[in-house]
Write a protein that holds these residues in place. Structure first.
Motif, PDB file in Angstrom:
ATOM      1  N   GLU A 195    -110.716 -14.871  66.253  1.00  0.00           N
ATOM      2  CA  GLU A 195    -109.288 -14.841  66.568  1.00  0.00           C
ATOM      3  C   GLU A 195    -108.478 -13.897  65.667  1.00  0.00           C
ATOM      4  N   ASP A 196    -108.898 -13.721  64.417  1.00  0.00           N
ATOM      5  CA  ASP A 196    -108.162 -12.867  63.475  1.00  0.00           C
ATOM      6  C   ASP A 196    -108.496 -11.385  63.631  1.00  0.00           C
ATOM      7  N   ASN A 197    -109.452 -11.044  64.493  1.00  0.00           N
ATOM      8  CA  ASN A 197    -109.845  -9.651  64.763  1.00  0.00           C
ATOM      9  C   ASN A 197    -110.260  -8.869  63.519  1.00  0.00           C
ATOM     10  N   GLY A 198    -110.870  -9.526  62.559  1.00  0.00           N
ATOM     11  CA  GLY A 198    -111.398  -8.842  61.378  1.00  0.00           C
ATOM     12  C   GLY A 198    -110.461  -8.781  60.191  1.00  0.00           C
ATOM     13  N   LEU A 199    -109.242  -9.302  60.314  1.00  0.00           N
ATOM     14  CA  LEU A 199    -108.307  -9.237  59.187  1.00  0.00           C
ATOM     15  C   LEU A 199    -108.806 -10.052  57.994  1.00  0.00           C
ATOM     16  N   ILE A 200    -109.410 -11.208  58.259  1.00  0.00           N
ATOM     17  CA  ILE A 200    -109.942 -12.016  57.154  1.00  0.00           C
ATOM     18  C   ILE A 200    -111.080 -11.273  56.471  1.00  0.00           C
ATOM     19  N   ALA A 201    -111.933 -10.607  57.244  1.00  0.00           N
ATOM     20  CA  ALA A 201    -113.038  -9.832  56.660  1.00  0.00           C
ATOM     21  C   ALA A 201    -112.505  -8.713  55.767  1.00  0.00           C
ATOM     22  N   CYS A 202    -111.453  -8.034  56.199  1.00  0.00           N
ATOM     23  CA  CYS A 202    -110.852  -6.963  55.389  1.00  0.00           C
ATOM     24  C   CYS A 202    -110.260  -7.533  54.105  1.00  0.00           C
ATOM     25  N   TRP A 203    -109.571  -8.648  54.226  1.00  0.00           N
ATOM     26  CA  TRP A 203    -108.964  -9.303  53.065  1.00  0.00           C
ATOM     27  C   TRP A 203    -110.046  -9.745  52.078  1.00  0.00           C
ATOM     28  N   GLU A 204    -111.126 -10.321  52.591  1.00  0.00           N
ATOM     29  CA  GLU A 204    -112.222 -10.745  51.712  1.00  0.00           C
ATOM     30  C   GLU A 204    -112.848  -9.541  51.013  1.00  0.00           C
ATOM     31  N   ARG A 205    -112.975  -8.427  51.720  1.00  0.00           N
ATOM     32  CA  ARG A 205    -113.521  -7.213  51.087  1.00  0.00           C
ATOM     33  C   ARG A 205    -112.592  -6.724  49.985  1.00  0.00           C
ATOM     34  N   GLY A 206    -111.291  -6.835  50.204  1.00  0.00           N
ATOM     35  CA  GLY A 206    -110.329  -6.474  49.167  1.00  0.00           C
ATOM     36  C   GLY A 206    -110.492  -7.355  47.936  1.00  0.00           C
ATOM     37  N   ARG A 207    -110.746  -8.629  48.129  1.00  0.00           N
ATOM     38  CA  ARG A 207    -110.974  -9.556  47.010  1.00  0.00           C
ATOM     39  C   ARG A 207    -112.233  -9.149  46.232  1.00  0.00           C
ATOM     40  N   GLU A 208    -113.280  -8.757  46.962  1.00  0.00           N
ATOM     41  CA  GLU A 208    -114.507  -8.303  46.295  1.00  0.00           C
ATOM     42  C   GLU A 208    -114.254  -7.009  45.528  1.00  0.00           C
ATOM     43  N   LYS A 209    -113.517  -6.102  46.159  1.00  0.00           N
ATOM     44  CA  LYS A 209    -113.205  -4.815  45.524  1.00  0.00           C
ATOM     45  C   LYS A 209    -112.372  -5.020  44.259  1.00  0.00           C
ATOM     46  N   ARG A 210    -111.546  -6.049  44.233  1.00  0.00           N
ATOM     47  CA  ARG A 210    -110.746  -6.392  43.051  1.00  0.00           C
ATOM     48  C   ARG A 210    -111.646  -6.636  41.845  1.00  0.00           C
ATOM     49  N   LEU A 211    -112.772  -7.285  42.065  1.00  0.00           N
ATOM     50  CA  LEU A 211    -113.724  -7.556  40.987  1.00  0.00           C
ATOM     51  C   LEU A 211    -114.527  -6.307  40.617  1.00  0.00           C
ATOM     52  N   GLU A 212    -114.827  -5.477  41.603  1.00  0.00           N
ATOM     53  CA  GLU A 212    -115.617  -4.270  41.386  1.00  0.00           C
ATOM     54  C   GLU A 212    -114.831  -3.155  40.684  1.00  0.00           C
ATOM     55  N   ASP A 213    -113.542  -3.077  40.963  1.00  0.00           N
ATOM     56  CA  ASP A 213    -112.729  -1.971  40.458  1.00  0.00           C
ATOM     57  C   ASP A 213    -111.378  -2.494  39.951  1.00  0.00           C
ATOM     58  N   PRO A 214    -111.359  -3.092  38.758  1.00  0.00           N
ATOM     59  CA  PRO A 214    -110.115  -3.664  38.227  1.00  0.00           C
ATOM     60  C   PRO A 214    -108.980  -2.649  38.082  1.00  0.00           C
ATOM     61  N   GLU A 215    -109.306  -1.389  37.812  1.00  0.00           N
ATOM     62  CA  GLU A 215    -108.262  -0.363  37.665  1.00  0.00           C
ATOM     63  C   GLU A 215    -107.561  -0.128  39.003  1.00  0.00           C
ATOM     64  N   LEU A 216    -108.327  -0.055  40.078  1.00  0.00           N
ATOM     65  CA  LEU A 216    -107.749   0.103  41.417  1.00  0.00           C
ATOM     66  C   LEU A 216    -106.893  -1.115  41.762  1.00  0.00           C
ATOM     67  N   ALA A 217    -107.391  -2.297  41.425  1.00  0.00           N
ATOM     68  CA  ALA A 217    -106.642  -3.535  41.679  1.00  0.00           C
ATOM     69  C   ALA A 217    -105.331  -3.549  40.903  1.00  0.00           C
ATOM     70  N   ALA A 218    -105.346  -3.064  39.678  1.00  0.00           N
ATOM     71  CA  ALA A 218    -104.130  -3.017  38.862  1.00  0.00           C
ATOM     72  C   ALA A 218    -103.108  -2.060  39.474  1.00  0.00           C
ATOM     73  N   ARG A 219    -103.577  -0.929  39.997  1.00  0.00           N
ATOM     74  CA  ARG A 219    -102.668   0.020  40.647  1.00  0.00           C
ATOM     75  C   ARG A 219    -102.038  -0.601  41.889  1.00  0.00           C
ATOM     76  N   ALA A 220    -102.846  -1.330  42.653  1.00  0.00           N
ATOM     77  CA  ALA A 220    -102.320  -2.016  43.840  1.00  0.00           C
ATOM     78  C   ALA A 220    -101.329  -3.103  43.435  1.00  0.00           C
ATOM     79  N   ALA A 221    -101.648  -3.824  42.366  1.00  0.00           N
ATOM     80  CA  ALA A 221    -100.749  -4.882  41.878  1.00  0.00           C
ATOM     81  C   ALA A 221     -99.408  -4.308  41.431  1.00  0.00           C
ATOM     82  N   ASP A 222     -99.407  -3.042  41.020  1.00  0.00           N
ATOM     83  CA  ASP A 222     -98.173  -2.360  40.616  1.00  0.00           C
ATOM     84  C   ASP A 222     -97.375  -1.836  41.810  1.00  0.00           C
ATOM     85  N   GLY A 223     -97.869  -2.093  43.025  1.00  0.00           N
ATOM     86  CA  GLY A 223     -97.152  -1.677  44.229  1.00  0.00           C
ATOM     87  C   GLY A 223     -97.561  -0.330  44.776  1.00  0.00           C
TER      88      GLY A 223
END
Length: 121
Positions: free
Chosen positions: A24-52
């Motif tokens: 029903e979500d058409n893959g949005l949950i999968a994308c969000w979960e991948r973003g959560r995994e990427k947060r752990l893999e690349d903290p610098e990228l996550a920090a840039r995203a957290a800064d907007g």
């Protein structure tokens, strides 16, 4: 349709491709979960995203530099992954366009489910 998932919920384990992309979500949950995994893999990228910053990700919506147009279009897949990368709940209403402005470039991005908008941009 409102798609919401709490950051406190575990990432799904063992879901097959069809379950991830054709539910029903058409893959949005999968994308969000991948973003959560990427947060752990690349903290610098996550920090840039957290800064907007609308960092470059596999989906259309990231901003490398400002362009002459006032805004550009991005996919809801990008928005879902970006929310996961930032450590946020997945919170998207697929019936509404969502506009975010990149803090690094000042470029506005309109995230939409209307693929005609971002396919032509």
């Amino acid at each position: 349709m409102k798609i919401y998932r709490s950051i406190s919920e575990p990432i799904r384990d063992g879901a097959n491709w069809d379950e991830r992309w054709n539910s029903e979500d058409n893959g949005l949950i999968a994308c969000w979960e991948r973003g959560r995994e990427k947060r752990l893999e690349d903290p610098e990228l996550a920090a840039r995203a957290a800064d907007g910053k609308l960092v470059v990700l596999p989906w259309k919506g990231g901003v490398e530099k400002a362009i002459k147009k006032k805004h550009k279009f991005g996919t809801l897949f990008y928005l879902a992954m970006w929310q996961g990368l930032r450590g946020e709940d997945l919170n998207i209403d697929t019936a509404e366009d969502i506009t975010l402005t990149c803090t690094a470039t000042g470029m506005a991005v309109v995230f939409t489910a209307n693929n005609k908008k971002y396919a032509e941009a």
